[in-house]
Design an enzyme around this catalytic site. Structure first.
Site, PDB file in Angstrom:
ATOM      1  N   ARG A   1      22.999   1.145  19.647  1.00 15.58           N
ATOM      2  CA  ARG A   1      22.423   2.443  20.020  1.00 15.58           C
ATOM      3  C   ARG A   1      22.322   2.580  21.536  1.00 15.58           C
ATOM      4  NH1 ARG A   1      16.847   3.803  17.975  1.00 15.58           N
ATOM      5  NH2 ARG A   1      16.441   1.693  18.687  1.00 15.58           N
TER       6      ARG A   1
ATOM      7  N   SER B   1      19.250  -8.648  20.895  1.00 18.77           N
ATOM      8  CA  SER B   1      18.419  -9.365  19.912  1.00 18.77           C
ATOM      9  C   SER B   1      19.033 -10.678  19.453  1.00 18.77           C
ATOM     10  CB  SER B   1      18.168  -8.460  18.711  1.00 18.77           C
ATOM     11  OG  SER B   1      17.654  -7.245  19.150  1.00 18.77           O
TER      12      SER B   1
ATOM     13  N   ASP C   1      14.394  -7.706  20.903  1.00 15.58           N
ATOM     14  CA  ASP C   1      13.805  -6.627  20.078  1.00 15.58           C
ATOM     15  C   ASP C   1      12.367  -6.929  19.678  1.00 15.58           C
ATOM     16  OD1 ASP C   1      14.626  -8.699  18.447  1.00 15.58           O
ATOM     17  OD2 ASP C   1      15.249  -7.432  16.787  1.00 15.58           O
TER      18      ASP C   1
END
Length: 900
Positions: free
Chosen positions: A522, A586, A640
């Protein structure tokens, strides 16, 4: 004349549909806990939860009490793939003094007959399971226990009502044990109707209704457990013995009962009871015909008005006479012969009239039976949510078998009343005897299966003591990761993030955030406002990362990322601005500062080459340079988990822990600088990314790893790594379930022992299916549909087992996660030096958010293992996107403060 006389006995389809509706209402009443006491149709749970599946085998004994004779049976069931069985029986009379005497005598008689049978068959020294068919209404609380509610038919034995008949039989058998060296185990108490269904179910697995139309009448069927209020539990199905003979005892059928029905009832052994049975069963139809003929004769309509002794004698006309008189092919000869034997000297008109009376009486019986059966069929179809249903009714009883027209009439009317049910009627062969053996055989099979399933799932049941051990080991590993000399070899890496503060509300500006951590990537634009109108606005776009890029070269991966950023900047019209950027990455990184992160190792299916050991921020900058279209200020590389903590920290300053329970599993928390030996300085705090997924990679939790965990690990992309994550995260739980299902199928406990092609495919069992299957709102029917989508053709029993397996795997995951988190909150409490800690944990991840039980079990476990910590769990909103922007904003704020 006869038609006019018996007008009320002729029932139209509209009347039958009305009877069907009334019976449906009675069924619902009988199933409800509050309404059952006043229901006439008792809907008794039989505790028979499963139909035969063809794998039953062994030698069984059965005794059958309830008809005109008492029977003992030996049933051999062969596991030869042909579902064959062998039945040997012996019949014993039931003398009047026994069936209308006292209870001790009755059960002694049953035991004597059984001993005689065992000696005849030379079965003395074998311990055989025994099924007891007892064809009277009993309230059962388990399969081998039943309290007699009321005698029916021609039985009226004193001292048995309201007592457990299995205990009485066991006592009677006990008396013989020493003298005859016989050891019998009564495994199941079965109603003859249930026995009929089970016998037919052995031959046809569609059979889920049992029907008796003989001396008595009754029906049973497989009901969904969630509808049976009288029994605990919602899983699976159970056979319900309707005891429909009592339908109408509350007056519900009074408009259909004739003067003859009332007269017959008054003269019976149990007046006012079993009124539906008295309109249907063969025990009463002959008597009904006698009463009609008597009245017609008295009124001069038959036999020239001459009333013979036979017409005045109760029971003189029996069902066998009615059946014989209805053999139309024989013309009137049978009728004439029978009436003459009864000293009635009929004319031809008399014979025609009597034959017509018999037809109307037996036709009404078939009609009423069809209406009640149609109600059961409709209920079954609605339970299954089908527009059209195929099913089989197992059927037994003298009236159905020996009456020349009865079966044909019944079938025809049922098909008219429920045209959307395709019904096969299957005649039972010795349903009550073989059926009891079948119930016993199924109980035997289920008990053996239960043992095997429990053994397979036992390693997933973790005691509080074991969880405490896990918590203590996690605590030890956390300390190793923080110490300079042990950090290199620690399985929990405790990586410093250089995030040294949480949001204070003064952050503001426009920030870009990138989020890479799964199969999607994203890009976000985040606008943060401070002051009274404090808010966070986000705009984002999602891009897929193809497998060939996830597992290609590092350069290809970062070029793809920069391509996605370019598309987004173009899309938002901000290509010229040099915005501060936070990069949520992450994967385990070793950071030397907030904008330097060296990849320790890929997880979650990524395998891009030339990345491990490299600085991911440099790799991103290089890719931006190669494209030469725009420039960005990369301020922070973020995990994350840290983003999750920061997002919740923006709302609640007490949030100092972040937890991810989704595809992966990880925790971060604010640690005192003085405890972090691998970073210079002792003042303040820094967020530590524990990377706890690697807990146990040094073998410290091998004692709780199962063979299934080992299989999943060996088949993974990174064998031997991230062992704790492989027991707790969404990416692997479905795979653990699949391994267990394969094992249980190999043991013949699931899917008929057939391993389907789909079950051999790795990754078929996604974690979302676990969440769906374990949902409390989901009926087993829907579980079966999910399994069918996965190419697994399951029975109702299979669905229960699959649900149980899913439950065991996800519960253990939540408990292990809770044990790890308890170690963290305890450490925080000790850091602060307080008796009782109040702290908030920011949580994200699909497993925590979507699984029906995971979050509850996790919270309960933390509470048990860390009782001195009051932990609030706060759901994070977009930790990886919004969180990355907030970290960037906090880093900018702290940087500006430092400069000033």
């Amino acid at each position: 004349q006869v038609d006019r006389y018996l007008y009320h006995m002729r029932l139209s389809d509209d009347v039958l549909l009305d009877v069907m509706t009334r019976f449906q209402a009675e069924m619902v009443k009988g199933l409800g806990r509050d309404t059952n006491p006043t229901a006439t149709v008792k809907m008794l749970p039989s505790f028979v939860r499963s139909l035969p599946d063809g794998s039953e085998k062994g030698d069984f004994l059965a005794v059958d009490l309830g008809g005109s004779q008492f029977r003992a049976h030996q049933v051999k069931v062969f596991d030869d793939g042909k579902q064959s069985s062998q039945l040997e029986s012996k019949f014993y009379p039931t003398p009047k003094e026994v069936v209308q005497g006292n209870g001790v005598e009755l059960f002694d008689y049953v035991a004597d007959c059984l001993i005689d049978f065992i000696e005849t068959k030379n079965l003395k020294h074998k311990k055989l399971p025994l099924g007891f068919t007892f064809s009277f209404p009993c309230k059962q609380t388990k399969l081998d226990e039943g309290v007699l509610l009321a005698w029916t038919k021609h039985f009226k034995v004193r001292g048995v009502q309201d007592t457990d008949v299995v205990t009485s039989l066991r006592k009677a058998l006990q008396k013989h044990k020493a003298s005859f060296d016989i050891d019998l185990d009564v495994l199941a108490l079965v109603n003859d109707t249930v026995g009929t269904m089970m016998t037919c179910g052995y031959d046809d697995q569609r059979c889920e209704i049992g029907l008796i139309i003989g001396t008595g009448t009754n029906a049973c069927y497989m009901e969904e457990m969630r509808h049976i209020d009288l029994v605990e539990g919602d899983e699976g199905r159970m056979c319900i013995n309707t005891e429909w003979g009592a339908f109408g005892d509350d007056g519900a059928l009074d408009d259909l009962r004739t003067e003859f029905d009332r007269e017959l009832d008054l003269g019976s052994l149990h007046p006012g009871k079993q009124l539906f049975e008295k309109m249907i069963s063969s025990l009463y139809l002959g008597e009904l015909v006698r009463l009609i003929l008597l009245k017609m004769t008295k009124e001069g309509l038959l036999f020239n008005g001459k009333v013979s002794t036979a017409l005045l004698t109760k029971g003189k006309i029996e069902m066998k006479h009615v059946s014989a008189m209805e053999k139309y092919k024989e013309g009137l000869s049978n009728t004439k012969e029978i009436l003459t034997e009864l000293n009635l000297f009929p004319s031809e008109e008399d014979c025609i009239a009597v034959q017509h009376v018999c037809t109307i009486v037996s036709f009404r019986s078939a009609n009423l039976c069809a209406a009640a059966l149609a109600a059961i069929l409709t209920r079954l179809r609605e339970n299954k949510k089908l527009l059209r249903m195929r099913t089989t009714v197992g059927i037994d009883g003298g009236l159905y078998k020996s009456h020349p027209q009865y079966a044909k009439r019944l079938h025809k009317v049922v098909r008219r009343l429920v045209p959307n049910c395709d019904v096969r009627f299957l005649l039972s062969v010795s349903g009550s005897g073989k059926g009891a053996a079948m119930v016993t055989a199924v109980a035997y099979r289920l008990a053996a299966q239960r043992k095997q399933i429990d053994a397979a799932l036992a390693p997933f049941l973790l005691s509080l003591e074991t969880l405490r051990e896990v918590k203590n080991k996690m605590r030890t590993e956390l300390e190793y990761g923080l110490k300079r000399e042990t950090q290199a070899s620690a399985s929990v890496k405790m990586l410093p993030t250089y995030v040294c503060g949480t949001p204070d509300g003064t952050e503001k500006g426009k920030f870009l955030a990138l989020d890479l951590g799964g199969t999607n990537f994203r890009v976000l634009l985040v606008k943060i406002k401070s002051g009274r109108r404090r808010s966070v606005q986000m705009y984002n776009k999602i891009f897929a990362i193809p497998l060939e890029i996830m597992q290609g070269t590092g350069e290809e991966l970062f070029d793809h990322i920069v391509q996605c950023i370019a598309d987004f900047l173009e899309y938002m019209g901000i290509k010229g601005a040099r915005l501060p950027l936070g990069f949520t990455f992450s994967f385990p990184c070793r950071q030397a500062s907030i904008d330097k992160g060296t990849l320790v190792g890929w997880t979650k299916g990524f395998k891009a080459t030339d990345c491990e050991g490299e600085d991911v921020v440099d790799m991103l900058r290089e890719a931006i340079r190669r494209r030469n279209e725009f420039d960005l200020d990369i301020v922070a590389v973020v995990n994350d988990t840290v983003g999750t903590m920061m997002t919740c920290g923006y709302e609640d300053p007490n949030c100092e822990i972040g937890l991810i329970a989704g595809t992966g599993s990880n925790v971060c928390y604010m640690e005192d600088m003085k405890n972090i030996e691998i970073v210079e300085g002792n003042e303040g705090k820094m967020c530590i990314n524990t990377e706890w997924g690697g807990f146990g990679d040094n073998g410290c939790i091998d004692n709780i790893r199962t063979k299934y965990d080992k299989e999943v690990d060996e088949g993974s992309l990174n064998p031997g790594k991230q062992r704790y994550e492989k027991m707790t995260s969404g990416m692997y739980l479905g795979e653990i379930v699949r391994q267990i299902l394969i094992d249980l199928t190999k043991q013949g406990l699931l899917f008929r022992g057939q391993i389907s092609e789909s079950l051999t495919k790795r990754g078929i069992f996604e974690t979302k299916f676990l969440s769906q299957i374990e949902s409390d709102r989901l009926a087993l029917l829907q579980v079966r549909q999910i399994l069918q989508q996965l190419g697994l053709d399951s029975t109702c029993d299979d669905s229960i087992i699959v649900k149980e397996v899913c439950g065991a795997v996800s519960k253990r995951a939540a408990q292990l996660c809770g044990a790890g988190l308890a170690a963290i909150v305890e450490k925080k409490r000790e850091n602060r030096g307080v008796e009782q800690l109040q702290i908030t944990v920011g949580v994200d991840g699909t497993l925590y958010k979507l699984h029906p039980h995971f979050s509850r079990v996790l919270r309960e476990t933390v509470k048990k293992l860390a009782p001195q910590c009051d932990v609030t769990f706060m759901l994070s909103e977009d930790g990886s996107g919004k969180g990355a922007a907030l970290i960037t904003a906090v880093a900018k704020r702290l940087h500006n403060v430092g400069q000033k």
